[in-house]
Design an enzyme around this catalytic site. Structure first.
Site, PDB file in Angstrom:
ATOM      1  N   ASP A 269       0.863  -1.167   0.000  1.00 11.36           N
ATOM      2  CA  ASP A 269       0.000   0.000   0.000  1.00 11.36           C
ATOM      3  C   ASP A 269       0.912   1.234   0.000  1.00 11.36           C
ATOM      4  O   ASP A 269       2.135   1.141   0.091  1.00 11.36           O
ATOM      5  CB  ASP A 269      -0.952  -0.018   1.217  1.00 11.36           C
ATOM      6  CG  ASP A 269      -2.184   0.849   0.979  1.00 11.36           C
ATOM      7  OD1 ASP A 269      -3.221   0.591   1.586  1.00 11.36           O
ATOM      8  OD2 ASP A 269      -2.089   1.796   0.154  1.00 11.36           O
TER       9      ASP A 269
HETATM   10  C1  GLC Z   1      -4.352   4.347  -0.084  1.00  9.66           C
HETATM   11  C2  GLC Z   1      -5.223   3.163   0.245  1.00  9.66           C
HETATM   12  C3  GLC Z   1      -5.304   2.153  -0.857  1.00  9.66           C
HETATM   13  C4  GLC Z   1      -5.202   2.865  -2.192  1.00  9.66           C
HETATM   14  C5  GLC Z   1      -3.796   3.412  -2.292  1.00  9.66           C
HETATM   15  C6  GLC Z   1      -3.566   4.189  -3.596  1.00  9.66           C
HETATM   16  O1  GLC Z   1      -3.659   4.791   1.043  1.00  9.66           O
HETATM   17  O2  GLC Z   1      -4.995   2.461   1.457  1.00  9.66           O
HETATM   18  O3  GLC Z   1      -6.541   1.438  -0.698  1.00  9.66           O
HETATM   19  O4  GLC Z   1      -5.473   1.970  -3.257  1.00  9.66           O
HETATM   20  O5  GLC Z   1      -3.452   4.227  -1.197  1.00  9.66           O
HETATM   21  O6  GLC Z   1      -4.338   5.346  -3.593  1.00  9.66           O
END
Ligand code: GLC
Length: 739
Positions: A269
């Site tokens: 993430d």
């Molecule tokens: C965010 C989220 C994730 C998302 C990613 C890209 O912090 O936790 O679900 O897809 O970053 O935006």
């Protein structure tokens, strides 16, 4: 840029994905391999630094750039100016629509309609792919039982079976018939795993979860997504039992690779690799990179620890280059499957217009089937427009396109949103006077300056329709609430209006279940519309005025009080379960009452043990009758199955849909089993007087669970079975499984 001849992406069928990946891998330097493992965040445009990094093969993926010309130029640089010409995979959170916005996933789940959810994801994929996106970070399939958690809005609810079925439908919708089709998006099962168990419903908080709970409740939807062919997984931010998910070999190696034989790739993430240092799990960025790669995280999102540390880790012999080859191979296979090597460029003219009538029609149907009728005293709904003369439309969410789109809608086009007020105005005949009053600036407002105008509008009307709930910002990532009542002074406004004695209908837009125990006492009817997306207005108006019959069923339990959380239907029995007799209102208990006066069972004296509305609940404008449950057999062996039959009749006056739900209970197990588990459901539309015999297939494999020895088995023994319209289903049968 000289436009290359544009044609749909078609993956070469002559060689296998493995052969093509291995052949390319053999040509790559270590630096180029590490480049493929790095995803950087787009900053809008091509800086000199980004151009250089792409030329050097240091950018395997980019997220959050959606300008087509910019993306095509970045691809051209990668293809023509880097040594090996490996295309970039472009990622974006296309969670519940791109420019045409569908209901939030929790709302979509309330439709219990996998086919419709697949269609919604298909529309999202077509619109996202049209600008050059190849990969969406969806579906989010975290099981959660805590509506304080803001990300419940993105989830498909509390149940493993429902989330498994609907999550797989989203994967199919995003990925289409073939990943190599130009309008397909690679999907991403997230967040692996356990994120929905964040302590106290506080985002990013510690997750303490027993392995059998992880395996029996949290992991099944991810396995279903893997079985549905999801191209990628994303690790969670969470610290899971002391080992952050982004450095957790048990999750991303033992379960995902060894047990499930998963072949796609795993992305972290945002910054979750470098956050391993914040967790206190890695002493340095270099150690963070080591832990994440060792755990099997193939690509790093946003933070750049891989880019700056993996080469040294390999040179020092701490990471074998074969491990890097595995990571890069996983990534390249997805790029080949997407056909990016054949067609890295996008031509929007190859796609249908975004926001076209077909897309809006899907959005309208998705919004319609997401609406749950929670209360309808004296059948005040549907309203008969011909009998109306004065209607008051009150509340901060009656006419706000942005808010009705909900969380995670970066690219939603607000101008396309049709609000409830607009839809009601378009629908009502000219003789009806509509008195509009916002009443509150926002759902969080604490002042009463708008009350007078609202009360005046209500006083002039026979019917009052209130649009209240939460703005979009009150749910979603990092937006958790400790109190899940209607925010601000909405309840106060509602109570004032209730004193006027009008027919009062509440339409709630929110990103989570709200505690409506007090609220519901002031209104005659409640429609729960979640955040319904672009076409929420017409959908809500159709239901209010009877053009459509609501069919939504709750994908999550609604507590009476926030103090009951976690409260969910598939709980364990306990050795002293509460019963109707054991509940005593706290203020009824006599002074110096004997300790046993409250029954000494499992409940809260000031809230009881039941929810406000149970999982699977939803009313209709018609009524359905369930006949007796019949089984093809009452005994069968492990490895065999039976059929379950039940006659369902529409005994009301209007056409409508019912979601017939099948629950089981394993009466005894080597570990305790839930009091009920959803194992099947069917959404059927019936005309008045129509009866249909529903058949459910139930195989012994459907009853398997990870037992005391942590083996996935179906244990012989006695089972209860229920079929009905919610998790309190009462039509009962029992059966026995023999070894
Ligand atoms: C965010 C989220 C994730 C998302 C990613 C890209 O912090 O936790 O679900 O897809 O970053 O935006």
């Amino acid at each position: 840029m000289n436009k290359k001849e544009i044609h749909p992406r078609t993956a070469s069928k002559s060689e296998s994905l493995d052969q093509r990946s291995e052949a390319l891998l053999a040509k790559m330097t270590l630096a180029e391999k590490i480049g493929q493992m790095s995803q950087i965040a787009g900053t809008g445009g091509i800086t000199a630094g980004l151009r250089k990094a792409v030329q050097q093969g240091k950018v395997g993926s980019i997220l959050n750039e959606i300008d087509t010309d910019t993306l095509n130029e970045l691809q051209r640089i990668a293809i023509e100016e880097s040594r090996l010409g490996i295309p970039i995979i472009i990622g974006r959170d296309v969670i519940h629509g791109f420019q045409t916005v569908m209901p939030i996933p929790l709302g979509q789940a309330a439709s219990w309609n996998p086919g419709l959810i697949e269609k919604s994801a298909r529309v999202a994929a077509i619109e996202g792919a049209s600008v050059g996106i190849h990969w969406t970070f969806a579906p989010m399939i975290d099981i959660t039982r805590d509506p304080r958690w803001g990300r419940i809005a993105e989830s498909l609810g509390e149940d493993p079976h429902l989330t498994s079925v609907l999550g797989a439908a989203m994967v199919k919708g995003f990925q289409g018939e073939d990943l190599a089709n130009h309008d397909s998006l690679a999907a991403c099962a997230k967040h692996f795993a356990g994120y929905g168990y964040s302590e106290a419903g506080k985002d990013y908080a510690y997750v303490n979860i027993a392995e059998n709970e992880l395996r029996n409740v949290v992991l099944p939807p991810f396995k279903a997504a893997a079985d549905a062919g999801v191209a990628t997984f994303m690790t969670a931010f969470s610290d899971v039992n002391g080992i952050p998910a982004t450095g957790n070999e048990f999750l991303t190696r033992k379960v995902l690779r060894e047990e499930w034989k998963y072949k796609g790739f795993v992305v972290s993430d945002w910054d979750s690799v470098i956050q391993l240092t914040t967790h206190g799990f890695a002493e340095s960025e270099k150690e963070a990179a080591f832990e994440a790669v060792a755990a099997g995280v193939d690509m790093e999102m946003a933070s750049q620890t891989y880019l700056y540390n993996i080469e040294a880790l390999v040179r020092e012999g701490r990471i074998d280059e074969s491990l890097i080859d595995e990571c890069v191979g996983n990534i390249l296979r997805v790029k080949y499957a997407l056909g990016l090597f054949e067609q890295p460029y996008t031509d929007e003219s190859q796609f249908p217009e975004k926001g076209n009538d077909d897309h809006l029609a899907v959005a309208r149907l998705a919004a319609l089937e997401s609406i749950v009728l929670l209360k309808n005293d004296y059948n005040v709904l549907p309203l008969n427009a011909d009998h109306q003369h004065n209607i008051a439309i009150i509340g901060p969410l009656a006419d706000d396109g942005h808010e009705q789109m909900g969380t995670w809608t970066f690219d939603g086009v607000e101008a396309w949103c049709q609000t409830p007020l607009k839809a009601i105005r378009d629908m009502l005949p000219g003789h009806v006077n509509i008195h509009v009053a916002r009443g509150l600036d926002t759902t969080r407002s604490k002042h009463r300056k708008g009350f007078a105008e609202a009360l005046e509008a209500a006083a002039k009307s026979e019917t009052v329709i209130l649009f209240m709930g939460e703005e979009a910002i009150l749910s979603g990532e990092a937006h958790c609430r400790a109190d899940i009542d209607l925010p601000g002074v909405q309840n106060e406004l509602l109570a004032e209006i209730a004193k006027l004695g009008k027919t009062t209908i509440l339409v709630v837009m929110a990103g989570r279940p709200l505690t409506l125990d007090l609220t519901r006492q002031h209104v005659n009817a409640i429609l729960y519309a979640w955040h319904p997306g672009t076409m929420g207005g017409p959908a809500i108006a159709d239901v209010l005025f009877g053009k459509s019959n609501p069919s939504g069923k709750l994908p999550v339990t609604f507590p009476k009080h926030v103090g009951q959380i976690p409260i969910y239907y598939n709980q364990r029995m306990s050795g002293k379960p509460a019963t109707a007799q054991s509940f005593t209102y706290i203020d009824d208990i006599p002074k110096r009452a004997p300790q046993t006066s409250t029954g000494n069972t499992s409940f809260h004296m000031d809230a009881g043990y039941e929810p406000l509305y149970p999982f699977g609940f939803g009313l209709s404008y018609t009524r359905f009758y369930y006949g007796e449950v019949r089984l093809s057999d009452h005994e069968f062996r492990v490895g065999e199955g039976i059929e379950v039959y039940i006659d369902l009749t529409n005994i009301g006056e209007v056409h409508g849909a019912e979601v017939a739900q099948l629950y089981i209970r394993d009466r005894f197990g080597s570990i305790t089993r839930p009091v009920r588990e959803l194992k099947g459901f069917q959404k059927v539309w019936l005309h008045p007087g129509e009866t249909r015999t529903l058949t459910f297939q139930l195989h012994s494999d459907d009853l398997a669970f990870y037992n005391r020895q942590m083996n996935l088995v179906t244990e012989p023994g006695g089972f209860d079975l229920w079929v009905g319209g919610d998790s309190n289903a009462s039509k009962h049968a029992h059966f026995k499984i023999n070894q």
